[in-house]
Write a protein that holds these residues in place. Structure first.
Motif, PDB file in Angstrom:
ATOM      1  N   VAL A 189      -7.391  -7.254 -16.791  1.00 33.75           N
ATOM      2  CA  VAL A 189      -7.078  -5.849 -17.020  1.00 33.75           C
ATOM      3  C   VAL A 189      -6.328  -5.328 -15.801  1.00 33.75           C
ATOM      4  N   ASN A 190      -5.340  -4.505 -15.988  1.00 35.09           N
ATOM      5  CA  ASN A 190      -4.560  -3.968 -14.879  1.00 35.09           C
ATOM      6  C   ASN A 190      -5.064  -2.587 -14.463  1.00 35.09           C
ATOM      7  N   ILE A 191      -5.665  -2.520 -13.280  1.00 36.24           N
ATOM      8  CA  ILE A 191      -6.017  -1.243 -12.653  1.00 36.24           C
ATOM      9  C   ILE A 191      -5.324  -1.254 -11.286  1.00 36.24           C
ATOM     10  N   PRO A 192      -4.091  -0.780 -11.198  1.00 31.00           N
ATOM     11  CA  PRO A 192      -3.285  -0.961  -9.989  1.00 31.00           C
ATOM     12  C   PRO A 192      -3.680  -0.053  -8.829  1.00 31.00           C
ATOM     13  N   VAL A 193      -3.630  -0.615  -7.655  1.00 28.83           N
ATOM     14  CA  VAL A 193      -3.783   0.179  -6.439  1.00 28.83           C
ATOM     15  C   VAL A 193      -2.556   1.069  -6.267  1.00 28.83           C
ATOM     16  N   PHE A 194      -1.363   0.530  -6.498  1.00 32.97           N
ATOM     17  CA  PHE A 194      -0.110   1.277  -6.397  1.00 32.97           C
ATOM     18  C   PHE A 194       0.668   1.165  -7.709  1.00 32.97           C
ATOM     19  N   THR A 195       1.387   2.222  -8.057  1.00 33.05           N
ATOM     20  CA  THR A 195       2.356   2.134  -9.143  1.00 33.05           C
ATOM     21  C   THR A 195       3.544   1.310  -8.647  1.00 33.05           C
ATOM     22  N   ASP A 196       4.477   1.012  -9.526  1.00 33.39           N
ATOM     23  CA  ASP A 196       5.670   0.255  -9.115  1.00 33.39           C
ATOM     24  C   ASP A 196       6.440   1.016  -8.033  1.00 33.39           C
ATOM     25  N   GLU A 197       6.563   2.330  -8.212  1.00 35.50           N
ATOM     26  CA  GLU A 197       7.317   3.141  -7.253  1.00 35.50           C
ATOM     27  C   GLU A 197       6.597   3.212  -5.905  1.00 35.50           C
ATOM     28  N   GLU A 198       5.269   3.370  -5.944  1.00 35.93           N
ATOM     29  CA  GLU A 198       4.492   3.438  -4.707  1.00 35.93           C
ATOM     30  C   GLU A 198       4.553   2.111  -3.952  1.00 35.93           C
ATOM     31  N   ARG A 199       4.489   1.016  -4.675  1.00 37.02           N
ATOM     32  CA  ARG A 199       4.580  -0.301  -4.034  1.00 37.02           C
ATOM     33  C   ARG A 199       5.926  -0.469  -3.357  1.00 37.02           C
ATOM     34  N   ALA A 200       6.999  -0.026  -4.028  1.00 38.14           N
ATOM     35  CA  ALA A 200       8.336  -0.127  -3.435  1.00 38.14           C
ATOM     36  C   ALA A 200       8.435   0.722  -2.170  1.00 38.14           C
ATOM     37  N   GLU A 201       7.840   1.917  -2.206  1.00 35.40           N
ATOM     38  CA  GLU A 201       7.867   2.806  -1.034  1.00 35.40           C
ATOM     39  C   GLU A 201       7.148   2.188   0.156  1.00 35.40           C
ATOM     40  N   VAL A 202       5.953   1.654  -0.094  1.00 33.02           N
ATOM     41  CA  VAL A 202       5.170   1.034   0.991  1.00 33.02           C
ATOM     42  C   VAL A 202       5.884  -0.206   1.515  1.00 33.02           C
ATOM     43  N   GLY A 203       6.473  -0.986   0.610  1.00 35.56           N
ATOM     44  CA  GLY A 203       7.195  -2.185   1.030  1.00 35.56           C
ATOM     45  C   GLY A 203       8.398  -1.863   1.895  1.00 35.56           C
ATOM     46  N   THR A 204       9.100  -0.800   1.554  1.00 37.85           N
ATOM     47  CA  THR A 204      10.254  -0.386   2.346  1.00 37.85           C
ATOM     48  C   THR A 204       9.827   0.058   3.746  1.00 37.85           C
ATOM     49  N   LEU A 205       8.738   0.814   3.801  1.00 43.51           N
ATOM     50  CA  LEU A 205       8.213   1.218   5.116  1.00 43.51           C
ATOM     51  C   LEU A 205       7.839   0.014   5.966  1.00 43.51           C
ATOM     52  N   TYR A 206       7.239  -0.975   5.335  1.00 46.55           N
ATOM     53  CA  TYR A 206       6.811  -2.181   6.072  1.00 46.55           C
ATOM     54  C   TYR A 206       8.021  -2.877   6.696  1.00 46.55           C
ATOM     55  N   LYS A 207       9.108  -2.961   5.930  1.00 47.44           N
ATOM     56  CA  LYS A 207      10.296  -3.672   6.416  1.00 47.44           C
ATOM     57  C   LYS A 207      11.074  -2.855   7.445  1.00 47.44           C
ATOM     58  N   GLN A 208      11.187  -1.530   7.214  1.00 46.26           N
ATOM     59  CA  GLN A 208      12.064  -0.712   8.050  1.00 46.26           C
ATOM     60  C   GLN A 208      11.370  -0.088   9.257  1.00 46.26           C
ATOM     61  N   VAL A 209      10.048   0.166   9.121  1.00 52.20           N
ATOM     62  CA  VAL A 209       9.321   0.832  10.218  1.00 52.20           C
ATOM     63  C   VAL A 209       8.284  -0.091  10.853  1.00 52.20           C
ATOM     64  N   GLY A 210       7.444  -0.656  10.011  1.00 52.79           N
ATOM     65  CA  GLY A 210       6.437  -1.551  10.571  1.00 52.79           C
ATOM     66  C   GLY A 210       5.150  -1.563   9.757  1.00 52.79           C
ATOM     67  N   LYS A 211       4.278  -2.471  10.111  1.00 54.97           N
ATOM     68  CA  LYS A 211       3.039  -2.687   9.374  1.00 54.97           C
ATOM     69  C   LYS A 211       2.132  -1.470   9.409  1.00 54.97           C
ATOM     70  N   GLU A 212       1.992  -0.847  10.560  1.00 54.73           N
ATOM     71  CA  GLU A 212       1.068   0.284  10.693  1.00 54.73           C
ATOM     72  C   GLU A 212       1.513   1.478   9.847  1.00 54.73           C
ATOM     73  N   ALA A 213       2.800   1.758   9.871  1.00 47.23           N
ATOM     74  CA  ALA A 213       3.327   2.868   9.073  1.00 47.23           C
ATOM     75  C   ALA A 213       3.091   2.611   7.581  1.00 47.23           C
ATOM     76  N   ALA A 214       3.262   1.370   7.178  1.00 44.58           N
ATOM     77  CA  ALA A 214       3.038   1.010   5.781  1.00 44.58           C
ATOM     78  C   ALA A 214       1.568   1.164   5.410  1.00 44.58           C
ATOM     79  N   LYS A 215       0.678   0.747   6.320  1.00 48.37           N
ATOM     80  CA  LYS A 215      -0.754   0.860   6.061  1.00 48.37           C
ATOM     81  C   LYS A 215      -1.180   2.320   5.957  1.00 48.37           C
ATOM     82  N   GLU A 216      -0.637   3.172   6.845  1.00 48.39           N
ATOM     83  CA  GLU A 216      -0.987   4.593   6.814  1.00 48.39           C
ATOM     84  C   GLU A 216      -0.524   5.245   5.503  1.00 48.39           C
TER      85      GLU A 216
END
Length: 351
Positions: free
Chosen positions: A39-66
């Protein structure tokens, strides 16, 4: 505190108890491939996952975690509420048993819901699927439902499955009906998803004396049947179903309902019309435009599908072919069951 469990333990739990497995990845990831039955109960939507992933690549791990924590915090009541509606043991997983499944398991556990987390996530499951297919181990005999297009092979398989016969529905796993029109009205699966469902079915029927399977090409839509299974299928007993043309046309119209997808139906025909004698192709073209689907389907059967099928059928040894001739679907089902009783009397009578 939640418990980490291995894939083998999860598979045993699925087999021995009513167990709910939850994929906490995004909907897009879930739709591409998952563990069958999850069953799919997502932590992030597709858009939210893309946003967090972009932060991880462009800013860093901590910013993505926050940012991830902020997103998750806003939806906690709704997220936990979905888990509270489940009344079976639960195992959660993500791609490789990382932050998303850990976050989900931790939050749910804090709310007093007992939960496990799958070590290695979907990646571990995918590795297991590949290793299972590499074994090329599938002992049951295969009885192949064969016959011209429109003989209702898939419907007959489903009816036999409802009666308790062991059935592997390759078209259902592929999300494709196996013809040039086979994608219309259904959603195709990826090769990974197809293989996941296939391995589960092979595991379920590993000790069965025989299984029923539809006659298919090596390729079904976007997916490919493993070579060892396809070769075994081709060397197996073939039940060739023979129904009158009128019944076959009705079956196809019922399955495909071209009036609901006229443009897709016409586009599919456009890809094959060069292989049909020009005057006949022109007539089919006109029938489709005028929504005269009964005649269009009959012409397609007579001048495209039947000649191709006759060529294919001639490749099987005569001793492997069992003819199932009937006037309608109900009669074909009865004759198939009678043939299975002759072939496997003890197994069929114990169903």
């Amino acid at each position: 505190m939640f418990h980490d469990i291995t894939l083998q333990v999860l598979l045993e739990k699925q087999h021995s108890e009513n167990h709910t497995i939850i994929d906490v990845r995004s909907p897009k990831e879930y739709n591409e491939t998952t563990i069958p039955g999850s069953v799919n109960i997502p932590v992030f939507t597709d858009e939210e996952r893309a946003e967090v992933g972009t932060l991880y690549k462009q800013v860093g791990k901590e910013a993505a975690k926050e940012r991830g924590l902020a997103i998750m915090s806003a939806k906690l009541p709704e997220f936990v509420g979905k888990f509270q509606q489940i009344n079976t043991p639960i195992t959660v997983f993500c791609w490789r048993g990382g932050m998303r499944s850990k976050t989900a398991a931790t939050v749910v556990d804090l709310m007093g819901i007992e939960v496990n987390r799958l070590q290695g996530g979907v990646r571990a499951y995918r590795q297991w699927v590949i290793s299972e297919l590499e074994k090329e181990d599938f002992p049951p005999d295969i009885v192949v439902m064969n016959g011209n297009t429109g003989t209702g092979k898939t419907k007959l398989l489903h009816q036999l499955a409802e009666k308790g016969y062991p059935v592997i529905d390759l078209e259902g796993m592929a999300g494709h009906r196996g013809s040039i029109f086979g994608h219309i009205g259904v959603g195709p699966n990826s090769q990974k998803e197809f293989e996941s469902q296939l391995v589960q079915a092979m595991r379920q029927f590993h000790d069965a004396p025989f299984i029923l399977m539809e006659g298919e090409s090596r390729r079904i839509g976007k997916v490919t049947i493993p070579a060892f299974l396809y070769d075994k299928k081709e060397q197996s007993t073939q039940l060739f179903i023979d129904l009158p043309m009128e019944q076959r046309v009705l079956n196809i119209l019922d399955d495909y309902q071209p009036w609901n997808h006229p443009n897709q139906f016409f586009e599919a025909f456009d890809r094959i019309k060069k292989r049909i004698h020009t005057p006949i192709a022109k007539q089919i073209d006109e029938d489709l435009r005028e929504e005269n689907y009964t005649q269009a389907v009959q012409l397609l059967l007579e001048y495209y599908y039947d000649p191709r099928y006759e060529h294919m059928a001639g490749q099987y040894p005569k001793e492997k072919i069992k003819a199932i001739k009937a006037a309608e679907m109900e009669g074909a089902l009865v004759k198939i069951e009678n043939q299975l009783v002759k072939m496997y009397p003890q197994s069929v009578n114990s169903l």
